[in-house]
Design a protein around this motif. Structure first.
Motif, short mmCIF file in Angstrom:
data_model
loop_
_atom_site.label_atom_id
_atom_site.label_comp_id
_atom_site.label_asym_id
_atom_site.label_seq_id
_atom_site.Cartn_x
_atom_site.Cartn_y
_atom_site.Cartn_z
N LYS A 1 0.81 -1.20 0.00
CA LYS A 1 0.00 0.00 0.00
C LYS A 1 0.85 1.26 0.00
N SER A 2 2.00 1.21 0.65
CA SER A 2 2.79 2.43 0.80
C SER A 2 3.29 2.96 -0.54
N CYS A 3 3.51 2.09 -1.50
CA CYS A 3 3.97 2.56 -2.82
C CYS A 3 2.88 2.45 -3.88
N HIS A 4 2.29 1.29 -4.01
CA HIS A 4 1.29 1.07 -5.05
C HIS A 4 -0.09 1.62 -4.70
N GLY A 5 -0.32 1.94 -3.43
CA GLY A 5 -1.60 2.48 -3.00
C GLY A 5 -2.63 1.40 -2.72
N ALA A 6 -3.66 1.75 -2.00
CA ALA A 6 -4.70 0.79 -1.61
C ALA A 6 -5.41 0.19 -2.80
N GLY A 7 -5.56 0.96 -3.86
CA GLY A 7 -6.24 0.46 -5.06
C GLY A 7 -5.29 -0.04 -6.13
N LYS A 9 -2.95 1.66 -7.83
CA LYS A 9 -2.74 2.59 -8.94
C LYS A 9 -1.37 3.27 -8.95
N GLY A 10 -0.50 2.89 -8.01
CA GLY A 10 0.82 3.50 -7.95
C GLY A 10 0.81 4.86 -7.28
N ASP A 11 -0.18 5.11 -6.44
CA ASP A 11 -0.34 6.43 -5.83
C ASP A 11 -0.26 6.39 -4.31
N PRO A 13 1.48 6.68 -0.46
CA PRO A 13 2.18 7.82 0.16
C PRO A 13 3.68 7.87 -0.12
N LYS A 14 4.33 6.76 -0.36
CA LYS A 14 5.77 6.76 -0.65
C LYS A 14 6.07 6.93 -2.14
N ALA A 15 5.07 6.79 -2.98
CA ALA A 15 5.28 6.82 -4.44
C ALA A 15 5.94 8.11 -4.91
N ALA A 16 5.53 9.24 -4.37
CA ALA A 16 6.07 10.53 -4.81
C ALA A 16 7.55 10.69 -4.47
N GLN A 17 8.05 9.93 -3.51
CA GLN A 17 9.44 10.04 -3.08
C GLN A 17 10.38 9.20 -3.95
N PHE A 25 -1.24 -1.37 -11.07
CA PHE A 25 -1.78 -2.72 -11.26
C PHE A 25 -3.10 -2.72 -12.02
N THR A 26 -3.70 -1.55 -12.20
CA THR A 26 -4.98 -1.46 -12.90
C THR A 26 -4.82 -1.07 -14.36
N SER A 27 -3.59 -0.80 -14.79
CA SER A 27 -3.35 -0.32 -16.15
C SER A 27 -3.45 -1.44 -17.18
N ALA A 28 -3.72 -1.04 -18.41
CA ALA A 28 -3.80 -2.01 -19.51
C ALA A 28 -2.45 -2.70 -19.71
N GLY A 29 -1.36 -1.95 -19.55
CA GLY A 29 -0.02 -2.53 -19.71
C GLY A 29 0.26 -3.61 -18.69
N PHE A 30 -0.11 -3.36 -17.44
CA PHE A 30 0.10 -4.36 -16.40
C PHE A 30 -0.72 -5.62 -16.68
N LYS A 31 -1.92 -5.42 -17.18
CA LYS A 31 -2.80 -6.56 -17.43
C LYS A 31 -2.28 -7.47 -18.54
N THR A 32 -1.31 -7.00 -19.34
CA THR A 32 -0.74 -7.85 -20.39
C THR A 32 0.33 -8.79 -19.84
#
Length: 74
Positions: A1-7, A9-11, A13-17, A25-32
């Motif tokens: 959760k700290s990097c990829h977020g609860a959902g 989406k890569g958002d 709290p640590k992602a910005a750092q 994980f919800t992107s079309a690219g990841f789903k491939t």
């Protein structure tokens, strides 16, 4: 959760750092990606993502793989 977020989406709290963008994980690219590729990334890590090889069991890493597949589904 700290990097990829609860959902996943890569958002988290640590992602910005981070120098690299967190994967969405919800992107079309990841789903491939195959389950094996997701499992491998979870196991080996991918800078800046750490390896989970020693922190989790083989079974737990497969559970993580299957869980992230559920993110973003309606």
């Amino acid at each position: 959760k700290s990097c990829h977020g609860a959902g996943g989406k890569g958002d988290g709290p640590k992602a910005a750092q981070l120098e690299k963008e967190c994967g969405d994980f919800t992107s079309a690219g990841f789903k491939t990606l195959t389950d094996g590729e997701v499992y491998w990334m979870t196991t080996e890590g991918n800078d800046p993502m750490p390896t989970f090889k020693k922190k989790t069991t083989d079974e737990e890493r497969w559970q993580i793989t299957h869980y992230v597949r559920t993110l973003g589904k309606k």
